[in-house]
Scaffold this active site. Structure first.
Site, PDB file in Angstrom:
ATOM      1  N   ALA A   1       0.874  -1.171   0.000  1.00  0.00           N
ATOM      2  CA  ALA A   1       0.000   0.000   0.000  1.00  0.00           C
ATOM      3  C   ALA A   1       0.910   1.220   0.000  1.00  0.00           C
ATOM      4  O   ALA A   1       1.697   1.417   0.935  1.00  0.00           O
ATOM      5  CB  ALA A   1      -0.904  -0.010   1.228  1.00  0.00           C
ATOM      6  N   SER A   2       0.831   2.021  -1.035  1.00  0.00           N
ATOM      7  CA  SER A   2       1.743   3.158  -1.182  1.00  0.00           C
ATOM      8  C   SER A   2       1.506   4.189  -0.083  1.00  0.00           C
ATOM      9  O   SER A   2       0.426   4.270   0.512  1.00  0.00           O
ATOM     10  CB  SER A   2       1.536   3.826  -2.545  1.00  0.00           C
ATOM     11  OG  SER A   2       1.759   2.903  -3.586  1.00  0.00           O
TER      12      SER A   2
END
Length: 393
Positions: A99-100
């Site tokens: 998840a950025s």
């Protein structure tokens, strides 16, 4: 869309996170994206198990909810899958999905310029959070997202369903895009690419925008934003942000002593006065320029290589493993380094030439570079498309 039932701790965490995002952005977060952040909180999309620290140790929400929430609500990336979902071999863990960091997520959404009713194609569904944010602004019926990993696609599809967002989640190769709902007004990738897949150009309307993280074998760094023209080509500039995992189709798995250097290789010896850390050190602007010129050259450092008189060694090699170079530092001298080169190309000579070109052009950062992509090739340029830069490979 069903409003989420947030605990007090989650509400505090979201406020803190939005504060961190606003501090990182060049301008305050647009109201529509702030509303989206509340409507589809990151915590509703990150899986129950994440991987933390340099060794990517598992952290389960049920076993350590505070550590899990702390990681999920921080302005940082979170590894959500290792080893493509397979069990690690001999304990060797490597991240394969994440998840950025929220700040780069919202920065990219701002750069993308999404408006209501825009048709959007996302490449790399991951957890589904980015697709959920897009759906809040463009409308869920206008968002299509493609994920190569069937398990990740299924999980994201379920999270989006629970959020009341009937986004179309396609299991497939993102390099092929998705022709079923073309043309798109916007295409955004959440994985990096070393070359822009040509199907993307054909699936975005003239005047539409493609935004993708950039990678070279030299360094993973930069965002590329391009506008498609009426000939099916696209052109645009880089921005100095981001480091994303590489698109699976474009991965390379090379190791110096396994794949490149052989016992029977007899390299040529020479010397250089250019310190190897100038081309492969902490200066991301230099590294970006090197990678854009040396399109098929990768590098790695080997500290304390167990070689007499060598404190550190910089390795360079082509991605086809036919040429390599090594630059040795003895630990004391800063103006003389031993160079070893093997194969049909002299990679250190190419690196010196690339670095010299960069310095002669006032050491430009990524924002001065751009790329033009046509059906037949890619041309990187400096300042404008009429000034192509020298490339090898």
């Amino acid at each position: 869309m069903t409003p989420p039932n947030l605990t007090a701790a989650e509400q505090i965490a979201i406020r803190d996170l939005l504060g961190a995002v606003n501090n990182d952005m060049d301008a305050p977060l647009a109201p529509e994206w702030e509303r989206a952040a509340w409507a589809v909180p990151r915590s509703a999309f990150v899986p129950e198990r994440v991987y933390l620290g340099d060794e990517w140790e598992p952290c389960d929400r049920t076993e350590d909810p505070e550590a899990w929430l702390r990681a999920v609500c921080a302005d940082d990336s979170v590894v959500t899958q290792i080893n493509d979902g397979m069990d690690p071999v001999d304990g060797d863990r490597w991240p394969s999905s994440s998840a950025s960091a929220p700040s780069i997520v919202f920065r990219m959404l701002h750069m993308l310029g999404v408006a209501p009713e825009h048709r959007v194609l996302e490449i790399g569904t991951g957890t589904g959070w980015n697709a959920g944010l897009l759906a809040c602004v463009a409308g869920p019926e206008n968002v299509t997202t493609v994920e190569v990993d069937p398990v990740l696609a299924s999980e994201a599809r379920e999270r989006l369903r629970r959020a009341g967002l009937p986004v179309e989640v396609v299991t497939g190769d993102g390099a092929e895009g998705h022709a079923g709902t073309t043309p798109y007004d916007r295409l955004v990738a959440t994985c990096s690419v070393r070359s822009v897949p040509r199907p993307w150009l054909a699936q975005v309307r003239p005047g539409g925008v493609i935004l993708t993280p950039w990678d070279s074998p030299w360094v993973c760094y930069g965002l590329l934003g391009m506008t498609v023209d009426d000939t099916g080509s696209a052109s645009g500039r880089f921005a100095p942000h981001s480091a994303f995992m590489l698109m699976r189709r474009q991965r390379t798995d090379l190791r110096i002593f396994r794949d490149v250097v052989r016992d029977d290789h007899r390299p040529e010896e020479s010397t250089t006065t250019l310190p190897p850390w100038r081309v492969a050190g902490d200066d991301l602007a230099a590294q970006f320029a090197m990678g854009l010129q040396l399109r098929d050259v990768w590098r790695t450092w080997h500290d304390d290589p167990d070689v007499a008189g060598v404190a550190s060694r910089l390795w360079l090699a082509t991605t086809d493993a036919t040429s390599w170079a090594a630059v040795d530092w003895d630990g004391t001298s800063d103006d003389r380094f031993t160079v070893w080169q093997y194969g049909p190309r002299r990679l250190w000579n190419e690196a010196e030439a690339a670095y010299t070109w960069w310095t002669l052009h006032d050491r430009p950062g990524p924002e001065r570079f751009g790329l033009t992509v046509t059906a037949t090739g890619e041309t990187p340029w400096l300042d404008n498309p009429d000034q192509p830069i020298p490339t090898t490979g």
